[in-house]
Design a protein around this motif. Structure first.
Motif, mmCIF file in Angstrom:
data_model
loop_
_atom_site.group_PDB
_atom_site.id
_atom_site.type_symbol
_atom_site.label_atom_id
_atom_site.label_comp_id
_atom_site.label_asym_id
_atom_site.label_seq_id
_atom_site.Cartn_x
_atom_site.Cartn_y
_atom_site.Cartn_z
ATOM 1 N N THR A 36 0.835 -1.210 0.000
ATOM 2 C CA THR A 36 0.000 0.000 0.000
ATOM 3 C C THR A 36 0.862 1.248 0.000
ATOM 4 O OG1 THR A 36 -1.856 -1.101 1.101
ATOM 5 C CG2 THR A 36 -1.762 1.297 1.241
ATOM 6 N N ARG A 40 0.899 4.033 -3.099
ATOM 7 C CA ARG A 40 0.509 5.428 -2.885
ATOM 8 C C ARG A 40 1.621 6.389 -3.310
ATOM 9 N NH1 ARG A 40 -2.260 4.542 3.083
ATOM 10 N NH2 ARG A 40 -4.394 4.198 2.354
ATOM 11 N N ASP A 49 -2.511 4.185 -12.351
ATOM 12 C CA ASP A 49 -2.544 3.029 -11.455
ATOM 13 C C ASP A 49 -1.864 1.801 -12.046
ATOM 14 O OD1 ASP A 49 -4.883 3.025 -13.203
ATOM 15 O OD2 ASP A 49 -5.549 1.272 -12.078
ATOM 16 N N MET A 120 -11.688 5.785 -9.348
ATOM 17 C CA MET A 120 -12.455 6.045 -8.138
ATOM 18 C C MET A 120 -13.940 6.165 -8.428
ATOM 19 S SD MET A 120 -10.146 5.891 -5.992
ATOM 20 C CE MET A 120 -8.363 5.921 -5.977
ATOM 21 N N LYS A 125 -13.706 11.007 -2.796
ATOM 22 C CA LYS A 125 -12.345 10.514 -3.003
ATOM 23 C C LYS A 125 -11.775 11.022 -4.316
ATOM 24 C CE LYS A 125 -11.798 6.131 -2.226
ATOM 25 N NZ LYS A 125 -12.118 4.696 -2.210
ATOM 26 N N GLU A 129 -8.346 13.200 -4.456
ATOM 27 C CA GLU A 129 -7.173 12.751 -5.197
ATOM 28 C C GLU A 129 -6.790 13.736 -6.294
ATOM 29 O OE1 GLU A 129 -7.481 8.696 -6.398
ATOM 30 O OE2 GLU A 129 -7.632 7.989 -4.326
ATOM 31 N N GLN A 149 0.628 8.356 3.849
ATOM 32 C CA GLN A 149 1.238 7.095 4.211
ATOM 33 C C GLN A 149 1.703 7.054 5.663
ATOM 34 O OE1 GLN A 149 0.980 4.462 2.414
ATOM 35 N NE2 GLN A 149 1.879 3.313 4.098
ATOM 36 N N LYS A 189 -6.412 8.097 4.655
ATOM 37 C CA LYS A 189 -6.273 6.647 4.511
ATOM 38 C C LYS A 189 -7.093 6.100 3.354
ATOM 39 C CE LYS A 189 -3.416 6.000 7.872
ATOM 40 N NZ LYS A 189 -2.021 5.635 7.558
ATOM 41 N N GLU A 190 -8.021 6.904 2.815
ATOM 42 C CA GLU A 190 -8.824 6.437 1.695
ATOM 43 C C GLU A 190 -8.199 6.777 0.353
ATOM 44 O OE1 GLU A 190 -12.809 7.792 1.967
ATOM 45 O OE2 GLU A 190 -13.229 6.736 3.827
ATOM 46 N N GLU A 193 -6.370 3.762 -2.775
ATOM 47 C CA GLU A 193 -6.565 2.468 -2.141
ATOM 48 C C GLU A 193 -5.866 1.365 -2.934
ATOM 49 O OE1 GLU A 193 -10.703 2.635 0.337
ATOM 50 O OE2 GLU A 193 -10.806 2.063 -1.769
ATOM 51 N N ASN A 195 -6.253 -2.653 -2.964
ATOM 52 C CA ASN A 195 -7.014 -3.749 -2.381
ATOM 53 C C ASN A 195 -6.258 -5.075 -2.423
ATOM 54 O OD1 ASN A 195 -7.354 -4.867 -4.982
ATOM 55 N ND2 ASN A 195 -9.165 -3.614 -5.347
#
Length: 212
Positions: A36, A40, A49, A120, A125, A129, A149, A189-190, A193, A195
């Protein structure tokens, strides 16, 4: 009768030593721990991504191949993050060169959505971002590392090779630039993300590569 104390979990550096001594499978533990964070940070640099995932895989493989040169003068976290940042910046530079060459050879077209635009599905969010991504690179990287982070000032200093005052100044400036737009709505923290499915893909790909 008191229960015996549980032994402390091994440190990252102890796991590295065990990997170098033949317990190759333990590398998966390190990847799952840092996936994670690396995602980020790479996203804060490349804003793509799929490319961030590819960069992570390359960084993990490069780090594994260089494990014997890890001297523990800094934490494994910092050492690995440096490798990730260097690879991200290299990819971004290459992409910028390609985009520049393409723009010089083809007519200008309307800007298309980046992969992040479709990633997203929650409006808040998306707004957060996009706001973070408007920051200049040097402020965005510090903001993501420190506030999103949760890396310490010293870790950020080592990873970016800048002084403590620079970290604090850049973080303050980043917050100032974001404050008017974000106000009290951002939830760090969102952001970006990562997963479990993505985590498994990265881990499986890297473990297959290093087991060859």
């Amino acid at each position: 009768m008191t229960k015996p104390e549980r032994p402390a979990p091994p440190t990252d550096e102890e796991i590295v030593t065990r990997i170098l001594n033949g317990e190759q499978h333990l590398y998966e533990q390190l990847m799952r721990k840092f996936n994670t964070q690396l995602y980020r940070i790479s996203m804060s640099i490349v804003n793509d991504d799929k490319e961030a995932e590819d960069i992570m895989q390359t960084a993990y493989i490069n780090a594994y191949r260089q494990l014997a040169s890890f001297r523990q003068q800094s934490s494994f976290n910092t050492w690995l993050t440096r490798i990730l940042i260097n690879e991200s910046l290299l990819r971004k530079k290459r992409r910028q060169h390609m985009e520049k060459a393409l723009s010089e050879s083809t007519p200008q077209t309307q800007h298309s959505h980046t992969p992040l635009d479709d990633l997203m599905n929650k409006e808040l969010k998306t707004i957060l971002e996009k706001a973070v991504l408007t920051l200049p690179d040097k402020y965005r990287m510090v903001f993501v590392m420190r506030e999103v982070q949760g890396m310490s000032t010293s870790e950020t200093m080592e990873a970016l090779d800048i002084g403590e005052s620079n970290v604090k100044i850049r973080l303050t400036r980043a917050k100032e630039m974001l404050r008017a737009e974000l106000n009290s709505y951002w939830q760090p923290k969102e952001l970006f993300e990562f997963n479990l499915v993505r985590c498994d893909v990265i881990v499986n790909h890297v473990m297959q590569a290093i087991n060859k």
